[in-house]
Write a protein that holds these residues in place. Sequence first.
Motif, short mmCIF file in Angstrom:
data_model
loop_
_atom_site.label_atom_id
_atom_site.label_comp_id
_atom_site.label_asym_id
_atom_site.label_seq_id
_atom_site.Cartn_x
_atom_site.Cartn_y
_atom_site.Cartn_z
N GLU A 167 0.71 -1.16 0.02
CA GLU A 167 0.18 -0.20 0.10
C GLU A 167 0.94 1.22 0.00
N LYS A 168 1.94 1.36 0.76
CA LYS A 168 2.83 2.31 0.82
C LYS A 168 3.53 2.62 -0.57
N GLU B 166 2.25 1.76 -3.41
CA GLU B 166 1.37 2.03 -4.25
C GLU B 166 0.98 3.50 -4.37
N LYS B 167 1.10 4.04 -3.13
CA LYS B 167 0.74 5.52 -2.84
C LYS B 167 1.85 6.30 -3.12
N SER B 168 3.25 5.90 -3.29
CA SER B 168 4.36 6.60 -3.49
C SER B 168 4.58 6.97 -4.98
N GLY B 169 3.83 6.50 -5.88
CA GLY B 169 3.90 6.77 -7.15
C GLY B 169 4.97 5.93 -7.91
#
Length: 76
Positions: free
Chosen positions: A54-55, A57-60
């Motif tokens: 999840e981290k 995926e959120k970091s781009g």
Amino acid sequence: MGRQSISFTEPNDEWLKAQIESREYSSKSELVNDLIRQARKQQQEIDYIRMKLEKAEKSGFTNDSRADILRQAKSQ
């Protein structure tokens, strides 16, 4: 320590008995507790991986190389 009464299907009960007879465990309680400990540890590992995904995926996106990404992951 909590005391429980549980029922097993015949195949599961036979498997439990075989584990006791092979002296891998001294009792069904010991075996069931070990299985629960293993399941809890596995769930912690799954939760950790899920959190990392999840981290990520959120970091781009990144332009870092594979080697850079691996080095960063190992340093954390």
